[in-house]
Design an enzyme around this catalytic site. Structure first.
Site, short mmCIF file in Angstrom:
data_model
loop_
_atom_site.label_atom_id
_atom_site.label_comp_id
_atom_site.label_asym_id
_atom_site.label_seq_id
_atom_site.Cartn_x
_atom_site.Cartn_y
_atom_site.Cartn_z
N HIS A 159 -11.82 -5.71 8.18
CA HIS A 159 -12.49 -5.43 6.90
C HIS A 159 -13.73 -4.59 7.15
O HIS A 159 -14.68 -4.64 6.38
CB HIS A 159 -12.89 -6.72 6.18
N GLU B 10 0.81 -1.22 0.00
CA GLU B 10 0.00 0.00 0.00
C GLU B 10 0.85 1.27 0.00
O GLU B 10 0.48 2.27 -0.63
CB GLU B 10 -0.97 0.01 1.19
#
Lengths: 343, 384
Positions: A144, A77
């Site tokens: 999540h 990322e």
């Protein structure tokens, strides 16, 4: 969707024409149309190309735009956001996907220390969008499901948007891609396929960053919220109307930085009773900042203290009874609303 | 060995001497109080910075680390701009908003780093990606100390450059020290060239204090990148001859080791090479260094004579459109004195007596003087 877009381009839309569009398709369409009309827009992220994205937002993009504009990256990322910043310096408008916004954490350094500060420091901004799914309610567990807006709220240089409707999902993504500053675009995964709207096909949908939207007009109480909580607030407002004859206004902030201070002040002054609702944990959540705005801008109009309804101060739990307890529910909003009305 | 003309070699020697002269002047300015922030020197590492950057073309881009003054000078940075930057002047490349070498100058192909380590590689990857997407045969070069390569961002950046086959050259400056941490406590690898294998990067180890050897390796890597054959790593073996910054007398360094490396000083060594090969005389080089001293002194004087920024400039440029919070009532400026805020930013509020704010007195009332002509809003009683 891609096919529909192509068909549209062949046949001019009739005035007033609309098409049913999900929240997810609206995001897709915004990306597709911006990439079609602007060669400098490209996307990069994990599994965005061959697989078409974990939620299939970018399905078909690789075939249409090729591997230089639809880049499958390693699970990195920081590298994704870093490359986006560098490419923006060279005139590109990259849209970086975080597969889940929970995974923005490894890119925190690049966002906070580089993207957010580069214009201030050097005069050269980072025209990048970092988008991805946020939010709980999908039984997805602690990693999540998070709503990370307050991690970034105290970082000047960043903008943040969180659409609740398909119209705003499309219009805010287009505006984010065109915005010269780095924008964090939080899409709520719970809304992807649950929200369907008739969207106009004969107009360019563009929603300005920094402007809130009155989701429902009301006189007696204001519920200020965003994202999926807009619908929790709306259901609570329905119940208040049916059961108590109370008219609640729901203000959907849409933009979390900058916040539409005028709209917040206006609704607070109008109703005199303010409830701030969000699904991130309470302490340090944006509700505190919104409350401060209300106090500074509308204190003398208030009939009651501002109340916050938020998630509890824990990680997001997995098991349904736990997650439902964690998340603000309609009943929680009603309890706070009744308290405010009785004050 | 790549070939260099006599002029190019003397130019490299000059850049190394300019680096040292400039940094010595910076140290003087620091001791005189003109530099308000940190000062990080590259003493002993001048050959690595100069020799590598010398292999780039003007259209290429470079992102320095903190000890790469020489690379910036090779790119064409004017010494006066470096002095302005360090002394926090308004006309510095960052307008006084940031310090050290944290500036971006597109016309010189310089991308400014930030203090968290490993980050400039991740960002420069995007510049290299842009070159690749556009089919341009341009190259990027960046630097990392061995300590910086231990960050997650560096790892991600090296891997991304490798797997995307970007036109990138990474110079790993093995200067033995990451602040006070010796390099054998940064990683368990025997040789720093070993790290290249993890990324599938071609690697070459060079004597970082030999400017010609550094140049030769950089030339090879730059040419490879320009041919579209991807990224490379160069491991430059060198030594940080001073502490991490001015505040650090490096008591953790063995004086004998330092003395051994002083014998390998890159400027002395290249100076001897230049003289022994008849490229210049001792007197000629001394005259060159004298000119540099004057040039540097004049640049420092010019920078220090310039103004510092106006305090209000602190507000500008956080966003493309400003200001983000211009004069709204809860900013510091308004707290200091509400009357100073621009006209029209005061919130509309109920008129007349009896509102909580007006009846309560105190500082809230004091700052609201002159703001009574507001009529809209709800009338209400004394609160709950």
């Amino acid at each position: 969707m891609a096919e529909a877009t192509a068909a549209q381009q062949r046949a001019p839309a009739e005035p007033g024409a609309t098409r049913e569009t999900t929240y997810l398709e609206a995001i897709r369409e915004a990306l597709w149309e911006e990439m079609k009309t602007d060669d400098s827009v490209f996307i990069l992220g994990e599994d965005v190309g061959v697989y078409g994205g974990a939620f299939k937002i970018t399905e078909g993009f690789l075939d249409e735009f090729g591997p230089d504009r639809v880049i499958d990256t390693p699970i990195s990322e920081a590298a994704i956001v870093g490359a986006s910043i560098g490419a923006s310096h060279m005139g590109f408008k990259p849209v970086a996907e975080m597969q889940f916004m929970d995974f923005v954490a490894p890119a925190f350094d690049m966002i906070v220390n580089f993207a957010a500060k580069v214009r201030y420091r050097t005069g050269f901004g980072a025209q990048i969008v970092i988008r991805g799914p946020v939010g709980a309610g999908a039984r997805a567990g602690p990693f999540h499901s998070q709503s990370p807006e307050s991690y970034f709220a105290n970082v000047p240089g960043l903008k943040m948007v969180a659409p609740a409707t398909a119209y705003d999902a499309k219009g805010l993504l287009r505006a984010s891609i065109r915005d010269p500053d780095p924008v964090l675009y939080f899409e709520h995964k719970f809304l992807y396929r649950r929200i369907k709207e008739q969207l106009p096909t004969d107009e360019e949908i563009l929603v300005p960053i920094g402007k809130a939207r009155v989701h429902r007009e009301g006189e007696d109480l204001s519920i200020i919220t965003w994202g999926a909580m807009v619908y929790t607030a709306a259901r609570a407002a329905d119940r208040l109307a049916e059961e108590e004859g109370v008219s609640a206004e729901v203000l959907d902030l849409r933009s979390l930085r900058p916040v539409d201070v005028e709209a917040v002040a206006e609704t607070a002054r109008k109703t005199g009773r303010v409830l701030v609702l969000h699904e991130a944990p309470r302490f340090g959540g944006l509700a505190g900042e919104i409350t401060a705005v209300v106090c500074e801008e509308a204190f003398e109009w208030l009939d009651a203290p501002v109340r916050r309804v938020t998630a509890i101060d824990t990680p997001v739990p997995y098991s349904p009874p736990l997650e439902d307890y964690y998340l603000p529910q309609v009943e929680d909003v009603l309890t706070a609303a009744r308290w405010l009305l009785a004050y | 060995m790549a070939s260099l003309t006599r002029e190019q070699m003397l130019d490299m020697y000059r850049s190394m001497c300019l680096t040292r002269a400039l940094e010595e002047r910076l140290e003087r300015l620091f001791k005189q109080g003109h530099i308000v922030g940190g000062l990080y020197r590259s003493l002993g590492q001048e050959a690595t910075a100069v020799g590598s950057a010398y292999a780039l073309e003007p259209e290429d881009w470079l992102a320095p680390s903190i000890r790469d003054m020489g690379a910036l000078l090779v790119r064409g940075l004017a010494p006066v701009d470096m002095f302005r930057q360090y002394t926090a002047r308004r006309d510095a490349p960052t307008g006084g908003k940031d310090n050290t070498n944290h500036f971006t100058i597109p016309e010189l192909g310089i991308l400014g780093p930030v203090s968290p380590l490993g980050t400039q590689l991740a960002v420069l990857n995007g510049v290299a990606l842009s070159f690749r997407i556009r089919g341009e045969s341009r190259v990027c070069m960046t630097y990392q100390g061995e300590g910086a390569t231990r960050t997650g961002t560096s790892h991600e950046g090296l891997n991304f450059a490798a797997v995307q086959r970007l036109p990138m050259v990474v110079v790993l400056e093995h200067n033995r020290w990451a602040f006070s941490t010796r390099s054998d406590r940064e990683a368990a690898v025997g040789a720093w060239t070993d790290v290249a294998g993890a990324y599938g990067l071609p690697v070459r180890q060079v004597d970082g204090n030999d400017v010609l050897e550094v140049y030769d390796a950089a030339r090879e890597a730059v040419d490879r990148a320009r041919r579209g054959e991807g990224a490379s790593l160069i491991v430059a073996e060198t030594y940080r001859m001073l502490g991490h910054a001015q505040h650090d007398p490096q008591p953790y360094v063995d004086p004998a080791e330092l003395e051994a490396w002083r014998e390998r000083d890159p400027i002395d060594r290249f100076g001897r090479y230049v003289i022994e090969n008849g490229l210049a005389t001792e007197e000629g080089l001394a005259a060159m260094r004298g000119e540099l001293e004057s040039e540097v002194a004049a640049a420092a004087d010019e920078a220090v004579a310039g103004p510092r920024p106006d305090p209000e400039e602190a507000r500008t440029r956080a966003y493309a459109a400003e200001p983000a919070d211009g004069g709204v009532p809860w900013t510091r400026r308004a707290v200091v004195g509400y009357a100073d805020a621009p006209a029209g930013v005061a919130p509309a509020r109920p008129s007349g007596s009896g509102t909580p704010g007006e009846s309560s007195g105190g500082s809230g009332t004091a700052v609201r003087q002159g703001d009574a002509a507001v009529t809209d809003g709800k009338q209400r009683g004394g609160g709950a």
